[in-house]
Write a protein that holds these residues in place. Structure first.
Motif, PDB file in Angstrom:
ATOM      1  N   LEU A 161      -7.669   3.041  -2.227  1.00  0.00           N
ATOM      2  CA  LEU A 161      -6.544   2.341  -1.438  1.00  0.00           C
ATOM      3  C   LEU A 161      -5.582   1.498  -2.055  1.00  0.00           C
ATOM      4  O   LEU A 161      -4.218   1.644  -1.729  1.00  0.00           O
ATOM      5  N   ARG A 162      -5.951   1.020  -3.140  1.00  0.00           N
ATOM      6  CA  ARG A 162      -4.888  -0.040  -3.879  1.00  0.00           C
ATOM      7  C   ARG A 162      -4.015   0.918  -4.516  1.00  0.00           C
ATOM      8  O   ARG A 162      -2.783   0.539  -4.474  1.00  0.00           O
ATOM      9  N   LYS A 163      -4.499   2.024  -5.257  1.00  0.00           N
ATOM     10  CA  LYS A 163      -3.273   3.007  -5.444  1.00  0.00           C
ATOM     11  C   LYS A 163      -2.338   3.600  -4.598  1.00  0.00           C
ATOM     12  O   LYS A 163      -1.382   3.554  -5.043  1.00  0.00           O
ATOM     13  N   LEU A 164      -3.106   3.919  -3.402  1.00  0.00           N
ATOM     14  CA  LEU A 164      -1.994   4.448  -2.235  1.00  0.00           C
ATOM     15  C   LEU A 164      -0.863   3.276  -1.964  1.00  0.00           C
ATOM     16  O   LEU A 164       0.057   3.718  -1.788  1.00  0.00           O
ATOM     17  N   ALA A 165      -1.566   2.069  -1.661  1.00  0.00           N
ATOM     18  CA  ALA A 165      -0.683   1.031  -1.266  1.00  0.00           C
ATOM     19  C   ALA A 165       0.352   0.683  -2.478  1.00  0.00           C
ATOM     20  O   ALA A 165       1.564   0.541  -2.032  1.00  0.00           O
ATOM     21  N   ARG A 166      -0.038   0.828  -3.691  1.00  0.00           N
ATOM     22  CA  ARG A 166       1.303   0.726  -4.904  1.00  0.00           C
ATOM     23  C   ARG A 166       2.001   1.695  -4.748  1.00  0.00           C
ATOM     24  O   ARG A 166       3.309   1.330  -4.968  1.00  0.00           O
ATOM     25  N   GLU A 167       1.746   2.868  -4.561  1.00  0.00           N
ATOM     26  CA  GLU A 167       2.669   3.820  -4.588  1.00  0.00           C
ATOM     27  C   GLU A 167       3.633   3.989  -3.189  1.00  0.00           C
ATOM     28  O   GLU A 167       4.927   4.110  -3.349  1.00  0.00           O
ATOM     29  N   ARG A 168       3.000   3.432  -2.203  1.00  0.00           N
ATOM     30  CA  ARG A 168       3.921   3.312  -1.196  1.00  0.00           C
ATOM     31  C   ARG A 168       4.894   2.162  -1.221  1.00  0.00           C
ATOM     32  O   ARG A 168       5.926   2.315  -0.784  1.00  0.00           O
ATOM     33  N   ALA A 169       4.289   0.878  -1.849  1.00  0.00           N
ATOM     34  CA  ALA A 169       5.144  -0.085  -2.068  1.00  0.00           C
ATOM     35  C   ALA A 169       6.381   0.209  -3.085  1.00  0.00           C
ATOM     36  O   ALA A 169       7.458  -0.372  -2.874  1.00  0.00           O
ATOM     37  N   ALA A 170       6.190   0.769  -4.113  1.00  0.00           N
ATOM     38  CA  ALA A 170       7.011   1.368  -4.896  1.00  0.00           C
ATOM     39  C   ALA A 170       8.169   2.268  -4.355  1.00  0.00           C
ATOM     40  O   ALA A 170       9.292   2.301  -4.503  1.00  0.00           O
ATOM     41  N   LYS A 171       7.589   3.129  -3.382  1.00  0.00           N
ATOM     42  CA  LYS A 171       8.618   3.948  -2.878  1.00  0.00           C
ATOM     43  C   LYS A 171       9.466   3.377  -1.852  1.00  0.00           C
ATOM     44  O   LYS A 171      10.753   3.485  -1.974  1.00  0.00           O
ATOM     45  N   ARG A 172       8.979   2.180  -1.129  1.00  0.00           N
ATOM     46  CA  ARG A 172       9.765   1.663  -0.082  1.00  0.00           C
ATOM     47  C   ARG A 172      10.362   0.187  -0.718  1.00  0.00           C
ATOM     48  O   ARG A 172      11.068  -0.491  -0.008  1.00  0.00           O
ATOM     49  N   HIS A 173      10.185  -0.123  -2.078  1.00  0.00           N
ATOM     50  CA  HIS A 173      10.499  -1.241  -2.401  1.00  0.00           C
ATOM     51  C   HIS A 173      10.350  -2.491  -1.637  1.00  0.00           C
ATOM     52  O   HIS A 173      11.027  -3.465  -1.369  1.00  0.00           O
ATOM     53  N   VAL A 174       8.800  -2.626  -1.434  1.00  0.00           N
ATOM     54  CA  VAL A 174       8.364  -3.644  -0.804  1.00  0.00           C
ATOM     55  C   VAL A 174       7.236  -4.197  -1.396  1.00  0.00           C
ATOM     56  O   VAL A 174       6.533  -3.447  -2.297  1.00  0.00           O
ATOM     57  N   PRO A 175       6.677  -5.570  -1.147  1.00  0.00           N
ATOM     58  CA  PRO A 175       5.555  -6.052  -1.864  1.00  0.00           C
ATOM     59  C   PRO A 175       4.076  -5.105  -1.575  1.00  0.00           C
ATOM     60  O   PRO A 175       4.178  -4.517  -0.423  1.00  0.00           O
ATOM     61  N   LEU A 176       3.204  -5.187  -2.493  1.00  0.00           N
ATOM     62  CA  LEU A 176       2.330  -4.455  -2.170  1.00  0.00           C
ATOM     63  C   LEU A 176       1.250  -4.892  -1.022  1.00  0.00           C
ATOM     64  O   LEU A 176       1.036  -6.329  -1.222  1.00  0.00           O
ATOM     65  N   GLU A 177       0.709  -4.250   0.026  1.00  0.00           N
ATOM     66  CA  GLU A 177       0.014  -4.812   0.990  1.00  0.00           C
ATOM     67  C   GLU A 177      -0.657  -3.689   1.748  1.00  0.00           C
ATOM     68  O   GLU A 177      -0.176  -2.407   1.770  1.00  0.00           O
ATOM     69  N   PHE A 178      -1.761  -3.973   1.981  1.00  0.00           N
ATOM     70  CA  PHE A 178      -2.599  -3.114   2.770  1.00  0.00           C
ATOM     71  C   PHE A 178      -2.058  -2.940   4.326  1.00  0.00           C
ATOM     72  O   PHE A 178      -2.057  -3.897   4.936  1.00  0.00           O
ATOM     73  N   ASP A 179      -1.926  -1.622   4.752  1.00  0.00           N
ATOM     74  CA  ASP A 179      -1.822  -1.500   6.286  1.00  0.00           C
ATOM     75  C   ASP A 179      -3.073  -1.551   7.013  1.00  0.00           C
ATOM     76  O   ASP A 179      -4.066  -1.895   6.544  1.00  0.00           O
ATOM     77  N   ASP A 180      -2.774  -1.774   8.245  1.00  0.00           N
ATOM     78  CA  ASP A 180      -3.942  -2.085   9.185  1.00  0.00           C
ATOM     79  C   ASP A 180      -5.120  -1.028   9.181  1.00  0.00           C
ATOM     80  O   ASP A 180      -6.186  -1.394   9.145  1.00  0.00           O
ATOM     81  N   ALA A 181      -4.798   0.295   9.115  1.00  0.00           N
ATOM     82  CA  ALA A 181      -5.679   1.375   8.912  1.00  0.00           C
ATOM     83  C   ALA A 181      -6.570   1.164   7.771  1.00  0.00           C
ATOM     84  O   ALA A 181      -7.900   1.529   7.580  1.00  0.00           O
ATOM     85  N   GLU A 182      -5.931   1.092   6.424  1.00  0.00           N
ATOM     86  CA  GLU A 182      -6.677   0.723   5.396  1.00  0.00           C
ATOM     87  C   GLU A 182      -7.475  -0.771   5.356  1.00  0.00           C
ATOM     88  O   GLU A 182      -8.623  -0.648   4.927  1.00  0.00           O
ATOM     89  N   ARG A 183      -7.151  -1.722   6.032  1.00  0.00           N
ATOM     90  CA  ARG A 183      -7.892  -2.730   6.238  1.00  0.00           C
ATOM     91  C   ARG A 183      -9.166  -2.565   7.170  1.00  0.00           C
ATOM     92  O   ARG A 183     -10.291  -3.055   6.663  1.00  0.00           O
ATOM     93  N   ARG A 184      -8.938  -1.819   7.873  1.00  0.00           N
ATOM     94  CA  ARG A 184     -10.017  -1.204   9.143  1.00  0.00           C
ATOM     95  C   ARG A 184     -10.998  -0.360   8.317  1.00  0.00           C
ATOM     96  O   ARG A 184     -12.337  -0.375   8.385  1.00  0.00           O
ATOM     97  N   ARG A 185     -10.372   0.364   7.422  1.00  0.00           N
ATOM     98  CA  ARG A 185     -11.284   1.280   6.731  1.00  0.00           C
ATOM     99  C   ARG A 185     -12.248   0.622   5.606  1.00  0.00           C
ATOM    100  O   ARG A 185     -13.517   0.855   5.674  1.00  0.00           O
ATOM    101  N   LEU A 186     -11.583  -0.144   4.862  1.00  0.00           N
ATOM    102  CA  LEU A 186     -12.347  -1.261   4.183  1.00  0.00           C
ATOM    103  C   LEU A 186     -13.404  -1.973   4.938  1.00  0.00           C
ATOM    104  O   LEU A 186     -14.825  -2.284   4.332  1.00  0.00           O
ATOM    105  N   ALA A 187     -13.127  -2.658   6.209  1.00  0.00           N
ATOM    106  CA  ALA A 187     -14.112  -3.452   6.628  1.00  0.00           C
ATOM    107  C   ALA A 187     -15.268  -2.772   7.418  1.00  0.00           C
ATOM    108  O   ALA A 187     -16.422  -3.086   7.263  1.00  0.00           O
TER     109      ALA A 187
END
Length: 74
Positions: free
Chosen positions: A26-52
């Motif tokens: 999930l961290r790899k996916l979030a890092r790729e998404r952050a680089a693509k959108r030029h925003v800070p690395l952050e998990f979205d709600d679905a990823e946080r719920r998945r980890l929980a």
């Protein structure tokens, strides 16, 4: 070593492995998404719920392994 303790430790190892692999993925996916959108690395709600939900599942893995080891080899 007691067979129940051995099962619980095996289950703990499996649970920690599951958590680590899923978190790193999930961290790899979030890092790729952050680089693509030029925003800070952050998990979205679905990823946080998945980890929980995975954490809640992994709480039950060591007792289930301990019980199954006791049932099979105890």
């Amino acid at each position: 070593m007691n067979v129940v303790l051995q099962g619980a430790l095996t289950g703990l190892g499996v649970a920690l492995f599951l958590l680590a692999v899923d978190y790193l993925h999930l961290r790899k996916l979030a890092r790729e998404r952050a680089a693509k959108r030029h925003v800070p690395l952050e998990f979205d709600d679905a990823e946080r719920r998945r980890l929980a939900s995975l954490v809640r599942f992994c709480i039950f893995v060591p007792p289930v392994f301990a019980f199954s080891y006791w049932l099979l080899w105890g």
